[in-house]
Design a protein around this motif. Sequence first.
Motif, PDB file in Angstrom:
ATOM      1  N   LEU A 231      95.053  11.110  65.093  1.00  0.00           N
ATOM      2  CA  LEU A 231      94.241  10.759  63.926  1.00  0.00           C
ATOM      3  C   LEU A 231      94.853   9.560  63.213  1.00  0.00           C
ATOM      4  O   LEU A 231      96.073   9.489  63.061  1.00  0.00           O
ATOM      5  N   TYR A 232      94.011   8.667  62.757  1.00  0.00           N
ATOM      6  CA  TYR A 232      94.412   7.628  61.808  1.00  0.00           C
ATOM      7  C   TYR A 232      93.868   8.095  60.466  1.00  0.00           C
ATOM      8  O   TYR A 232      92.683   8.393  60.351  1.00  0.00           O
ATOM      9  N   VAL A 233      94.712   8.192  59.455  1.00  0.00           N
ATOM     10  CA  VAL A 233      94.358   8.859  58.212  1.00  0.00           C
ATOM     11  C   VAL A 233      94.401   7.901  57.027  1.00  0.00           C
ATOM     12  O   VAL A 233      95.293   7.057  56.936  1.00  0.00           O
ATOM     13  N   THR A 234      93.433   8.079  56.121  1.00  0.00           N
ATOM     14  CA  THR A 234      93.435   7.395  54.835  1.00  0.00           C
ATOM     15  C   THR A 234      93.415   8.473  53.761  1.00  0.00           C
ATOM     16  O   THR A 234      92.624   9.414  53.832  1.00  0.00           O
ATOM     17  N   VAL A 235      94.298   8.344  52.781  1.00  0.00           N
ATOM     18  CA  VAL A 235      94.416   9.335  51.712  1.00  0.00           C
ATOM     19  C   VAL A 235      93.949   8.719  50.396  1.00  0.00           C
ATOM     20  O   VAL A 235      94.404   7.647  50.006  1.00  0.00           O
ATOM     21  N   PHE A 236      93.043   9.417  49.722  1.00  0.00           N
ATOM     22  CA  PHE A 236      92.582   9.057  48.387  1.00  0.00           C
ATOM     23  C   PHE A 236      92.949  10.223  47.477  1.00  0.00           C
ATOM     24  O   PHE A 236      92.681  11.372  47.812  1.00  0.00           O
ATOM     25  N   ALA A 237      93.561   9.922  46.356  1.00  0.00           N
ATOM     26  CA  ALA A 237      93.939  10.993  45.434  1.00  0.00           C
ATOM     27  C   ALA A 237      94.103  10.425  44.033  1.00  0.00           C
ATOM     28  O   ALA A 237      94.324   9.223  43.860  1.00  0.00           O
ATOM     29  N   ARG A 238      93.998  11.304  43.062  1.00  0.00           N
ATOM     30  CA  ARG A 238      94.157  10.872  41.678  1.00  0.00           C
ATOM     31  C   ARG A 238      95.513  10.203  41.484  1.00  0.00           C
ATOM     32  O   ARG A 238      96.504  10.564  42.122  1.00  0.00           O
ATOM     33  N   GLY A 239      95.522   9.211  40.635  1.00  0.00           N
ATOM     34  CA  GLY A 239      96.760   8.529  40.324  1.00  0.00           C
ATOM     35  C   GLY A 239      97.141   7.423  41.291  1.00  0.00           C
ATOM     36  O   GLY A 239      98.040   6.647  41.006  1.00  0.00           O
ATOM     37  N   LEU A 240      96.471   7.343  42.428  1.00  0.00           N
ATOM     38  CA  LEU A 240      96.782   6.272  43.366  1.00  0.00           C
ATOM     39  C   LEU A 240      96.114   4.985  42.908  1.00  0.00           C
ATOM     40  O   LEU A 240      94.933   4.972  42.583  1.00  0.00           O
ATOM     41  N   VAL A 241      96.857   3.915  42.923  1.00  0.00           N
ATOM     42  CA  VAL A 241      96.280   2.607  42.623  1.00  0.00           C
ATOM     43  C   VAL A 241      95.566   2.084  43.859  1.00  0.00           C
ATOM     44  O   VAL A 241      94.574   1.384  43.776  1.00  0.00           O
ATOM     45  N   LYS A 242      96.066   2.460  45.007  1.00  0.00           N
ATOM     46  CA  LYS A 242      95.500   2.018  46.277  1.00  0.00           C
ATOM     47  C   LYS A 242      95.562   3.178  47.259  1.00  0.00           C
ATOM     48  O   LYS A 242      96.562   3.903  47.314  1.00  0.00           O
ATOM     49  N   HIS A 243      94.507   3.363  48.044  1.00  0.00           N
ATOM     50  CA  HIS A 243      94.535   4.425  49.049  1.00  0.00           C
ATOM     51  C   HIS A 243      95.684   4.158  50.025  1.00  0.00           C
ATOM     52  O   HIS A 243      96.157   3.040  50.168  1.00  0.00           O
ATOM     53  N   GLN A 244      96.122   5.216  50.691  1.00  0.00           N
ATOM     54  CA  GLN A 244      97.276   5.130  51.580  1.00  0.00           C
ATOM     55  C   GLN A 244      96.861   5.419  53.020  1.00  0.00           C
ATOM     56  O   GLN A 244      96.004   6.269  53.273  1.00  0.00           O
ATOM     57  N   PHE A 245      97.509   4.724  53.958  1.00  0.00           N
ATOM     58  CA  PHE A 245      97.215   4.878  55.383  1.00  0.00           C
ATOM     59  C   PHE A 245      98.368   5.581  56.087  1.00  0.00           C
ATOM     60  O   PHE A 245      99.531   5.257  55.859  1.00  0.00           O
ATOM     61  N   SER A 246      98.031   6.504  56.965  1.00  0.00           N
ATOM     62  CA  SER A 246      99.041   7.172  57.761  1.00  0.00           C
ATOM     63  C   SER A 246      98.462   7.462  59.143  1.00  0.00           C
ATOM     64  O   SER A 246      97.352   7.026  59.465  1.00  0.00           O
ATOM     65  N   ALA A 247      99.191   8.191  59.950  1.00  0.00           N
ATOM     66  CA  ALA A 247      98.747   8.559  61.292  1.00  0.00           C
ATOM     67  C   ALA A 247      99.348   9.907  61.640  1.00  0.00           C
ATOM     68  O   ALA A 247     100.385  10.294  61.094  1.00  0.00           O
ATOM     69  N   VAL A 248      98.688  10.620  62.544  1.00  0.00           N
ATOM     70  CA  VAL A 248      99.151  11.943  62.953  1.00  0.00           C
ATOM     71  C   VAL A 248      99.274  11.993  64.467  1.00  0.00           C
ATOM     72  O   VAL A 248      98.332  11.659  65.186  1.00  0.00           O
ATOM     73  N   PHE A 249     100.436  12.413  64.916  1.00  0.00           N
ATOM     74  CA  PHE A 249     100.688  12.669  66.328  1.00  0.00           C
ATOM     75  C   PHE A 249     100.820  14.171  66.508  1.00  0.00           C
ATOM     76  O   PHE A 249     101.248  14.871  65.598  1.00  0.00           O
ATOM     77  N   LEU A 250     100.492  14.682  67.681  1.00  0.00           N
ATOM     78  CA  LEU A 250     100.658  16.101  67.967  1.00  0.00           C
ATOM     79  C   LEU A 250     102.020  16.306  68.625  1.00  0.00           C
ATOM     80  O   LEU A 250     102.404  15.554  69.525  1.00  0.00           O
TER      81      LEU A 250
END
Length: 172
Positions: free
Chosen positions: A102-121
Amino acid sequence: MTLPITTTQTVGPFFHEAWRWASDATAAQPHAADCITVSGIIRDGAGVAINDAVIEAWLPDVAAAEQEQLLPGFRRVPSNDDGVFQIALPRPAIAAAGTPALYVTVFARGLVKHQFSAVFLEDDAGLASSPFLNQVPAARRATLVARRTGPDAYTWDIHMQGEHETVFFDYA
């Protein structure tokens, strides 16, 4: 005096309410019998669960198989009151060895900018030789690896800050 919204405006605190109408991307997820799940808890820097985050995931290997969906290969899931989220991946579309599931984007309160991450199994045979994962310092790689918790289940927690902070990427 009213100031305009700028790029330093945070994404929250109630953005999840507005997005409910945009696209119910949770409906595109396959039935449990046909998939594995990656679930976890999203936490802030103090370790408190974030109950109004939105996790978006792009599954490139799934897009071709989901052409009937509104957004093939895309998932958008909210965290619940306990900060829990869950994303389903079709079994036949598990990513190639050494690439993120998965390539992940996180949106949450208090973030000025969304964050990008990735998931490996964790049982990916290509983890040790992954060009993507090997860009991350060895001590931090575990924050990108979902642990197997059952035959069809993995756990991957997101820590926005702190000692266990998830690795986040800047894409150019």
